[in-house]
Design a protein around this motif. Structure first.
Motif, PDB file in Angstrom:
ATOM      1  N   ARG A  32       0.833  -1.205   0.000  1.00 41.59           N
ATOM      2  CA  ARG A  32       0.000   0.000   0.000  1.00 41.59           C
ATOM      3  C   ARG A  32       0.867   1.254   0.000  1.00 41.59           C
ATOM      4  O   ARG A  32       0.498   2.264  -0.580  1.00 41.59           O
ATOM      5  N   TYR A  33       2.026   1.194   0.661  1.00 36.88           N
ATOM      6  CA  TYR A  33       2.960   2.329   0.613  1.00 36.88           C
ATOM      7  C   TYR A  33       3.440   2.541  -0.826  1.00 36.88           C
ATOM      8  O   TYR A  33       3.404   3.648  -1.339  1.00 36.88           O
ATOM      9  N   ILE A  34       3.877   1.484  -1.457  1.00 41.29           N
ATOM     10  CA  ILE A  34       4.406   1.574  -2.823  1.00 41.29           C
ATOM     11  C   ILE A  34       3.329   2.083  -3.784  1.00 41.29           C
ATOM     12  O   ILE A  34       3.622   2.857  -4.692  1.00 41.29           O
ATOM     13  N   ASN A  35       2.085   1.694  -3.560  1.00 42.06           N
ATOM     14  CA  ASN A  35       0.981   2.128  -4.425  1.00 42.06           C
ATOM     15  C   ASN A  35       0.376   3.456  -3.979  1.00 42.06           C
ATOM     16  O   ASN A  35      -0.597   3.920  -4.565  1.00 42.06           O
ATOM     17  N   HIS A  36       0.934   4.046  -2.918  1.00 47.50           N
ATOM     18  CA  HIS A  36       0.478   5.334  -2.383  1.00 47.50           C
ATOM     19  C   HIS A  36      -0.998   5.318  -2.008  1.00 47.50           C
ATOM     20  O   HIS A  36      -1.748   6.234  -2.340  1.00 47.50           O
ATOM     21  N   THR A  37      -1.411   4.255  -1.291  1.00 55.69           N
ATOM     22  CA  THR A  37      -2.808   4.157  -0.877  1.00 55.69           C
ATOM     23  C   THR A  37      -2.976   4.174   0.644  1.00 55.69           C
ATOM     24  O   THR A  37      -4.079   3.932   1.133  1.00 55.69           O
ATOM     25  N   LEU A  38      -1.910   4.457   1.388  1.00 53.08           N
ATOM     26  CA  LEU A  38      -2.031   4.553   2.838  1.00 53.08           C
ATOM     27  C   LEU A  38      -2.668   5.891   3.209  1.00 53.08           C
ATOM     28  O   LEU A  38      -2.385   6.915   2.591  1.00 53.08           O
ATOM     29  N   LYS A  39      -3.500   5.863   4.227  1.00 54.61           N
ATOM     30  CA  LYS A  39      -4.046   7.113   4.754  1.00 54.61           C
ATOM     31  C   LYS A  39      -2.913   7.869   5.437  1.00 54.61           C
ATOM     32  O   LYS A  39      -1.889   7.287   5.800  1.00 54.61           O
ATOM     33  N   THR A  40      -3.095   9.155   5.648  1.00 55.85           N
ATOM     34  CA  THR A  40      -2.035  10.008   6.187  1.00 55.85           C
ATOM     35  C   THR A  40      -1.508   9.482   7.519  1.00 55.85           C
ATOM     36  O   THR A  40      -0.295   9.386   7.718  1.00 55.85           O
ATOM     37  N   ASP A  41      -2.395   9.124   8.433  1.00 52.96           N
ATOM     38  CA  ASP A  41      -1.948   8.620   9.736  1.00 52.96           C
ATOM     39  C   ASP A  41      -1.194   7.299   9.593  1.00 52.96           C
ATOM     40  O   ASP A  41      -0.175   7.080  10.250  1.00 52.96           O
ATOM     41  N   GLU A  42      -1.692   6.412   8.725  1.00 53.29           N
ATOM     42  CA  GLU A  42      -1.011   5.144   8.487  1.00 53.29           C
ATOM     43  C   GLU A  42       0.365   5.386   7.876  1.00 53.29           C
ATOM     44  O   GLU A  42       1.346   4.747   8.273  1.00 53.29           O
ATOM     45  N   LEU A  43       0.415   6.298   6.924  1.00 48.79           N
ATOM     46  CA  LEU A  43       1.674   6.620   6.256  1.00 48.79           C
ATOM     47  C   LEU A  43       2.701   7.128   7.257  1.00 48.79           C
ATOM     48  O   LEU A  43       3.855   6.702   7.258  1.00 48.79           O
ATOM     49  N   GLU A  44       2.275   8.020   8.135  1.00 49.12           N
ATOM     50  CA  GLU A  44       3.200   8.566   9.126  1.00 49.12           C
ATOM     51  C   GLU A  44       3.707   7.477  10.069  1.00 49.12           C
ATOM     52  O   GLU A  44       4.901   7.389  10.343  1.00 49.12           O
ATOM     53  N   GLU A  45       2.810   6.616  10.538  1.00 48.36           N
ATOM     54  CA  GLU A  45       3.224   5.509  11.421  1.00 48.36           C
ATOM     55  C   GLU A  45       4.191   4.582  10.701  1.00 48.36           C
ATOM     56  O   GLU A  45       5.197   4.154  11.266  1.00 48.36           O
ATOM     57  N   PHE A  46       3.870   4.264   9.441  1.00 49.12           N
ATOM     58  CA  PHE A  46       4.707   3.369   8.645  1.00 49.12           C
ATOM     59  C   PHE A  46       6.105   3.955   8.469  1.00 49.12           C
ATOM     60  O   PHE A  46       7.105   3.272   8.695  1.00 49.12           O
ATOM     61  N   LEU A  47       6.174   5.232   8.087  1.00 47.22           N
ATOM     62  CA  LEU A  47       7.476   5.865   7.885  1.00 47.22           C
ATOM     63  C   LEU A  47       8.274   5.938   9.175  1.00 47.22           C
ATOM     64  O   LEU A  47       9.490   5.694   9.180  1.00 47.22           O
ATOM     65  N   ASP A  48       7.606   6.249  10.276  1.00 50.24           N
ATOM     66  CA  ASP A  48       8.292   6.267  11.574  1.00 50.24           C
ATOM     67  C   ASP A  48       8.868   4.894  11.888  1.00 50.24           C
ATOM     68  O   ASP A  48       9.995   4.768  12.369  1.00 50.24           O
ATOM     69  N   HIS A  49       8.087   3.854  11.602  1.00 50.78           N
ATOM     70  CA  HIS A  49       8.540   2.493  11.913  1.00 50.78           C
ATOM     71  C   HIS A  49       9.747   2.103  11.056  1.00 50.78           C
ATOM     72  O   HIS A  49      10.762   1.637  11.597  1.00 50.78           O
TER      73      HIS A  49
END
Length: 124
Positions: free
Chosen positions: A21-38
């Motif tokens: 979902r990250y690669i396809n740019h379909t994460l919601k903003t909050d999910e994206l931020e958590e994912f990038l932090d991780h």
């Protein structure tokens, strides 16, 4: 990029499930931020992302580019992560601006209603 031990709330299994979902740019903003932090703190999950990212970019290049040029996939991933961070900051800024605008409009409406109330009261 130096990786530290995971310090975010997102667990590795969840992070790994978010890679596509990250690669396809379909994460919601909050999910994206958590994912990038991780992934910034977990080398295992970063490596997983890097592998999928490279495979995705190679596949795109095979379809799009036939000139034989070589791409720096690690640099492309880092650029994509920076772009995602800018997207998060932009979304947060727009949310803040929307909130401030709402407060200003609400304040103006309250002042207008108070003015109308006193004008009506004056005529009675």
């Amino acid at each position: 990029m130096t990786r530290k031990a995971p310090i975010t709330e997102l667990d590795c299994r969840t992070a790994e499930s978010m890679v596509a979902r990250y690669i396809n740019h379909t994460l919601k903003t909050d999910e994206l931020e958590e994912f990038l932090d991780h992934i910034e703190h977990c080398s295992s999950c970063y490596d997983e992302l890097e592998t999928y990212f490279i495979v995705n970019k190679v596949t795109q290049q095979l379809v799009e580019q036939e000139d034989g040029s070589v791409l720096d996939f690690q640099n492309l991933l880092e650029q994509d992560i920076r772009k995602s961070r800018r997207y998060i900051h932009h979304k947060r800024y727009m949310q803040l601006a929307g909130g401030i605008l709402t407060l200003l409009l609400s304040g103006a409406l309250i002042i207008f209603l108070i003015f109308v109330f006193f004008e009506i009261k004056r005529f009675w």
